[in-house]
Write a protein that holds these residues in place. Structure first.
Motif, mmCIF file in Angstrom:
data_model
loop_
_atom_site.group_PDB
_atom_site.id
_atom_site.type_symbol
_atom_site.label_atom_id
_atom_site.label_comp_id
_atom_site.label_asym_id
_atom_site.label_seq_id
_atom_site.Cartn_x
_atom_site.Cartn_y
_atom_site.Cartn_z
ATOM 1 N N VAL A 49 0.861 -1.189 0.000
ATOM 2 C CA VAL A 49 0.000 0.000 0.000
ATOM 3 C C VAL A 49 0.899 1.241 0.000
ATOM 4 O O VAL A 49 1.685 1.443 0.920
ATOM 5 C CB VAL A 49 -0.929 0.018 1.219
ATOM 6 N N THR A 50 0.786 2.055 -1.049
ATOM 7 C CA THR A 50 1.628 3.247 -1.159
ATOM 8 C C THR A 50 0.905 4.520 -0.725
ATOM 9 O O THR A 50 1.540 5.504 -0.364
ATOM 10 C CB THR A 50 2.127 3.436 -2.598
ATOM 11 N N ASP A 63 -3.759 11.783 3.262
ATOM 12 C CA ASP A 63 -3.039 10.526 3.029
ATOM 13 C C ASP A 63 -2.524 10.031 4.377
ATOM 14 O O ASP A 63 -1.633 10.630 4.977
ATOM 15 C CB ASP A 63 -1.884 10.743 2.053
ATOM 16 N N VAL A 64 -3.091 8.924 4.869
ATOM 17 C CA VAL A 64 -2.862 8.489 6.246
ATOM 18 C C VAL A 64 -1.823 7.376 6.366
ATOM 19 O O VAL A 64 -1.676 6.789 7.443
ATOM 20 C CB VAL A 64 -4.182 8.051 6.926
ATOM 21 N N VAL A 65 -1.083 7.072 5.284
ATOM 22 C CA VAL A 65 -0.006 6.078 5.389
ATOM 23 C C VAL A 65 1.294 6.634 4.829
ATOM 24 O O VAL A 65 1.298 7.422 3.882
ATOM 25 C CB VAL A 65 -0.346 4.740 4.682
ATOM 26 N N LEU A 66 2.412 6.191 5.418
ATOM 27 C CA LEU A 66 3.727 6.580 4.932
ATOM 28 C C LEU A 66 4.073 5.763 3.689
ATOM 29 O O LEU A 66 3.608 4.630 3.520
ATOM 30 C CB LEU A 66 4.792 6.339 6.008
ATOM 31 N N GLY A 67 4.911 6.357 2.843
ATOM 32 C CA GLY A 67 5.326 5.640 1.643
ATOM 33 C C GLY A 67 6.231 6.494 0.781
ATOM 34 O O GLY A 67 6.673 7.572 1.188
ATOM 35 N N PHE A 68 6.502 5.995 -0.412
ATOM 36 C CA PHE A 68 7.386 6.680 -1.353
ATOM 37 C C PHE A 68 6.657 6.947 -2.664
ATOM 38 O O PHE A 68 5.701 6.262 -3.008
ATOM 39 C CB PHE A 68 8.627 5.821 -1.642
ATOM 40 N N ASP A 69 7.154 7.929 -3.400
ATOM 41 C CA ASP A 69 6.596 8.267 -4.713
ATOM 42 C C ASP A 69 7.128 7.376 -5.822
ATOM 43 O O ASP A 69 6.524 7.299 -6.889
ATOM 44 C CB ASP A 69 6.915 9.727 -5.064
ATOM 45 N N THR A 70 8.290 6.752 -5.604
ATOM 46 C CA THR A 70 8.933 5.997 -6.686
ATOM 47 C C THR A 70 9.292 4.587 -6.250
ATOM 48 O O THR A 70 9.568 4.330 -5.072
ATOM 49 C CB THR A 70 10.224 6.694 -7.148
ATOM 50 N N PHE A 86 7.708 0.020 4.560
ATOM 51 C CA PHE A 86 6.500 0.843 4.429
ATOM 52 C C PHE A 86 5.397 0.125 3.655
ATOM 53 O O PHE A 86 5.569 -0.247 2.492
ATOM 54 C CB PHE A 86 6.810 2.150 3.693
ATOM 55 N N GLY A 87 4.259 -0.087 4.309
ATOM 56 C CA GLY A 87 3.039 -0.523 3.650
ATOM 57 C C GLY A 87 3.045 -1.903 3.049
ATOM 58 O O GLY A 87 2.130 -2.269 2.298
ATOM 59 N N THR A 88 4.059 -2.705 3.373
ATOM 60 C CA THR A 88 4.236 -3.922 2.593
ATOM 61 C C THR A 88 3.629 -5.158 3.266
ATOM 62 O O THR A 88 3.140 -5.112 4.392
ATOM 63 C CB THR A 88 5.736 -4.138 2.303
ATOM 64 N N GLY A 300 10.367 10.854 1.838
ATOM 65 C CA GLY A 300 9.076 10.208 1.700
ATOM 66 C C GLY A 300 8.269 10.843 0.582
ATOM 67 O O GLY A 300 8.759 11.701 -0.161
ATOM 68 N N LYS A 301 7.027 10.416 0.449
ATOM 69 C CA LYS A 301 6.124 10.991 -0.543
ATOM 70 C C LYS A 301 6.059 12.503 -0.390
ATOM 71 O O LYS A 301 6.128 13.029 0.723
ATOM 72 C CB LYS A 301 4.704 10.439 -0.335
ATOM 73 N N GLU A 302 5.867 13.179 -1.506
ATOM 74 C CA GLU A 302 5.676 14.634 -1.505
ATOM 75 C C GLU A 302 6.802 15.347 -0.778
ATOM 76 O O GLU A 302 6.595 16.356 -0.119
ATOM 77 C CB GLU A 302 4.311 14.985 -0.874
#
Length: 351
Positions: A49-50, A63-70, A86-88, A300-302
């Motif tokens: 989950v990204t 956006d309530v979860v941490l993650g990456f853009d790439t 993250f999210g895996t 992280g994202k953004e």
């Protein structure tokens, strides 16, 4: 079982290319949207989950979860001193196995000692680092996506060829529902979990001002390597007694013993966004972890700077090291039987 394309999916409008692996294998991102405007994005690398965007009371999507853009950042994250996952999807065995060894049917198996000589989250190449197949994708009411994975016999030295299916459903009741199924060609041990870091204020803030409830009166006692001793710690009067709402701690990495039921086993509340998350599971434990530091190495994202209190995990699972603790819940999946697990994360506005 490995399908390197998604051409068999009838509707590909909510699917896009996320990145390429070193062998040019394509990784795709899939979006599920429910009638209330919740959006979840999941990639087939690690069935991860990204993004999970929830409308707040002011209509803003959070956006309530941490993650990456790439994809590249997900790949690089596994090179960090302690990967955040993250999210895996974690497997074959979530949590730690003492000294990376267990005995099954009279035979001893030595696994990778990827965490201070112990096995953590399935070893060097766990399920979060594998390319999953997309076997089904549905739209409309309660949209869902099903991922499949074939884990070969002696993958990370676990016995048995394991076939796993994971279905994510985004219900119209604002639930992200995870249903796992697995079968094996030989008796093996299994413990699957989901590793999203949640933050109801948004992924680029801190969880320390959010309150948490965990319906548990004891945690697993652990040694200095965070390996269960086999004993339990009573939470009466303990800092980690969350039977009544308390702020998230700045550091926690503990397995809470829960009664598997259809009732809520944990909750997270944000007064800033008026959001609450309720967790349901049929597993005997929820492992709570605050962390996810990227060591100022990865963004992280953004362009978010993730730190040690950016998110909190609710890892619903069996007990760590259960293969070595006879009085812990059974972790053996026998040939001819089916492993099943269901976990639900439900989102609501605080009335």
């Amino acid at each position: 079982m490995k399908i390197k394309h998604i051409s068999h999916l009838q509707d590909q409008s909510n699917c896009k290319l996320f990145g390429l692996l070193s062998d040019n294998e394509e990784i795709h991102s899939f979006e599920l949207t429910n009638k209330n405007g919740i959006k979840v994005q999941i990639i087939n690398y690690g069935a991860t989950v990204t993004s999970l965007k929830i409308p707040s009371t002011n209509g803003k999507l959070i956006d309530v979860v941490l993650g990456f853009d790439t994809l590249e950042s997900y790949l690089q994250s596994y090179n960090l001193p302690s990967p955040p996952y993250f999210g895996t999807t974690i497997g074959r065995y979530a949590g730690r196995i003492n000294k990376g060894t267990f005995t099954l049917n009279g035979k001893t198996f030595q696994l990778a000692g990827n965490n201070n000589g112990n096995t953590l989250h399935g070893g060097n190449v766990g399920f979060g680092k594998k390319v999953w197949n997309v076997t089904d994708l549905t739209g409309g009411d309660n949209p869902s996506i099903t991922f499949g994975l074939l884990s070969e016999n002696l993958d990370e030295n676990f016995p048995g060829e394991l076939h796993i299916y994971l279905t994510y459903t985004l219900t119209d009741e604002n639930e992200l529902k995870l249903e796992y199924k697995a079968t094996t060609t030989e008796d093996t041990v299994i413990n699957l979990t989901h590793h999203s870091y949640f933050n109801l204020n948004g992924h680029d803030s801190s969880v320390l001002d959010q309150e948490m409830v965990i319906v548990s009166d004891k945690i697993l006692e652990t040694d200095s390597d965070n390996i269960p001793t086999g004993k339990f710690t009573d939470l009466t009067g303990h800092n980690f007694d969350f039977r009544k709402p308390k702020n998230c701690p700045s550091s926690i990495d503990n397995s809470f013993v829960i009664e598997p039921s259809k009732e809520i086993i944990a909750q997270l509340f944000s007064s800033e966004t008026n959001l609450k998350m309720s967790v349901y599971t049929d597993q005997p434990s929820v492992h709570i972890y605050v962390g996810g530091n990227c060591f100022d190495t990865l963004k992280g994202k953004e362009n978010a700077n993730y730190h040690k209190t950016s998110g909190i995990c609710f890892e619903t699972q069996n007990f760590p090291d259960a293969p070595n603790q006879p009085h812990f819940p059974n972790s053996v999946l026998k040939k001819g039987e089916e492993y099943q697990q269901t976990t639900v994360y439900k989102f609501e506005n605080i009335k």
